[in-house]
Scaffold this motif. Structure first.
Motif, mmCIF file in Angstrom:
data_model
loop_
_atom_site.group_PDB
_atom_site.id
_atom_site.type_symbol
_atom_site.label_atom_id
_atom_site.label_comp_id
_atom_site.label_asym_id
_atom_site.label_seq_id
_atom_site.Cartn_x
_atom_site.Cartn_y
_atom_site.Cartn_z
ATOM 1 N N PRO A 143 -50.499 27.597 25.457
ATOM 2 C CA PRO A 143 -50.588 28.524 24.324
ATOM 3 C C PRO A 143 -51.901 28.441 23.558
ATOM 4 N N TYR A 159 -55.044 33.295 18.011
ATOM 5 C CA TYR A 159 -54.352 32.165 17.379
ATOM 6 C C TYR A 159 -54.133 32.413 15.888
ATOM 7 N N ARG A 165 -49.422 35.445 17.984
ATOM 8 C CA ARG A 165 -49.154 34.032 18.261
ATOM 9 C C ARG A 165 -47.678 33.796 18.562
ATOM 10 N N VAL A 168 -46.885 35.242 22.013
ATOM 11 C CA VAL A 168 -47.420 34.462 23.128
ATOM 12 C C VAL A 168 -46.614 33.181 23.334
ATOM 13 N N VAL A 169 -46.297 32.483 22.259
ATOM 14 C CA VAL A 169 -45.548 31.228 22.392
ATOM 15 C C VAL A 169 -44.170 31.485 22.999
ATOM 16 N N LEU A 172 -44.628 32.674 26.689
ATOM 17 C CA LEU A 172 -44.958 31.583 27.602
ATOM 18 C C LEU A 172 -43.778 30.650 27.820
ATOM 19 N N ASP A 218 -45.637 24.620 18.745
ATOM 20 C CA ASP A 218 -45.864 25.605 19.805
ATOM 21 C C ASP A 218 -45.709 24.971 21.182
ATOM 22 N N ILE A 222 -42.563 25.442 24.284
ATOM 23 C CA ILE A 222 -42.782 25.798 25.693
ATOM 24 C C ILE A 222 -42.335 24.663 26.608
#
Length: 368
Positions: A143, A159, A165, A168-169, A172, A218, A222
């Motif tokens: 990330p 970011y 953000r 994406v986190v 992912l 974060d 993941i």
């Protein structure tokens, strides 16, 4: 993840594996190299020749607001349709969290176009019924690397855009879970490395405002999703970073450039021993990849001596649960190159792979 859970599913035992990319364009050639040098833990090869397999584009597929053009990838949340697309994306996220069976047909799956090697590895191992394979290895962009590499039209990093953000986190996290589940179909342990080269920038002026607590959250989100899917999860950093921070996360494997930065990691002995004592595995990236002269001058025997001199700094001490010896360290060690070989010439890459294989054998023959 506890030591019992890790050790009951996978024994590292000084086995060899690779880091991501290879300097070839043909999958048949790639897998010939992989199975000739790291048959115990084959990985799926990333192909730098395919622009769809770049670090930003490979795992941002399906995410709203991310625009791919011929010469760059960037994000744009100012379009008329972004809010609606984002709402739909999060609805799909919640549905897939509730029912992981939805993952293969969701935006969280990676297409064959962007990860040819992933599907080819899964199919090859399945065809062999997983015979003679200790584990399979996958990888994905982390990330922090994705969010700091992705910018808007004005150059602002993703970011620092909360909407992107979060997307994406969470995206992912499910892409990692999907990959683990895909590889787990071959009925052998699955290792997933989160590639985070941008973590080398922690503490620099560019990232002074980065909160380690938030970054840890974060990463753990993941890592936790991939672990819940059944994977053993590593984080790979190919330079120096804040090792105490990284070792404090929920990762199972720390992957680092031991050829160039062992002194930085060993300076965090207390954190490293705590990691080892909870069953963590060290992917000892002791085979050089950064400079061709280093590759040319090293032998398996010289790298054996180098590993022993490094391990000696850990032998005989610990955090109170007994001391470590060479054998116990090797049981929680993987032998790898310091980084991927995609930017090397083919002859240099072949030597890196041969050194990785031969060093693993020397160590296992001597200590196990």
């Amino acid at each position: 993840m506890t030591q019992d859970n890790i050790s009951s599913r996978f024994q590292a035992n000084g086995l060899a594996t690779l880091i991501g990319s290879l300097p070839v364009t043909d999958l048949t050639e790639a897998f010939a190299l992989i199975f000739a040098h790291t048959p115990d833990i084959p990985l799926w090869p990333q192909m730098p020749s395919n622009p769809k397999e770049g670090m930003l584009s490979q795992f941002s597929e399906g995410m709203p607001g991310i625009v791919e053009e011929a010469d760059r990838t960037y994000f744009d949340i100012q379009t008329e349709t972004f809010a609606e697309e984002m709402l739909h994306y999060f609805e799909q996220y919640l549905a897939a969290v509730e029912d992981p069976a939805l993952l293969p047909d969701s935006p969280f799956a990676v297409s064959r176009e962007r990860a040819q090697g992933l599907f080819a590895l899964q199919e090859a191992i399945a065809a062999a019924d997983g015979k003679n394979v200790a584990a399979v290895k996958g990888q994905m962009t982390g990330p922090f690397t994705l969010l700091t590499g992705l910018h808007d039209r004005e150059g602002r990093a993703a970011y620092y855009e909360p909407t992107i953000r979060e997307m994406v986190v969470k995206g992912l996290s499910l892409k990692g879970a999907w990959q683990v589940k895909l590889l787990a179909q071959v009925q052998v342990p699955v290792i997933l490395f989160i590639d985070e080269p941008a973590l080398a920038g922690l503490g620099s002026s560019a990232f002074l405002t980065v909160s380690l607590d938030e970054l840890g959250e974060d990463l753990n989100e993941i890592i936790g999703a991939a672990q819940a899917a059944g994977g053993l999860v590593g984080v790979h950093v190919c330079a120096n970073t804040d090792w105490e921070f990284l070792l404090s996360t929920q990762l199972d494997i720390v992957s680092f450039d031991a050829y160039g930065f062992f002194d930085k990691l060993v300076a965090c002995k207390e954190a490293l021993f705590s990691f080892l004592e909870r069953g963590g595995i060290v992917a000892w990236g002791i085979v050089p990849t950064s400079e061709k002269e280093y590759i040319e001058q090293e032998t398996a025997e010289s790298l054996l001596a180098r590993w022993e001199s490094q391990a000696e700094q850990l032998v005989g001490s610990g955090n109170g649960n007994g001391s470590w010896d060479y054998q116990s360290l090797l049981r929680q060690t993987l032998i790898t190159p310091s980084c991927g070989t995609g930017s090397l010439s083919l002859p240099h890459a072949q030597k890196v792979l041969a050194l990785t294989r031969d060093l693993s054998k020397l160590l296992r023959d001597k200590y196990l």
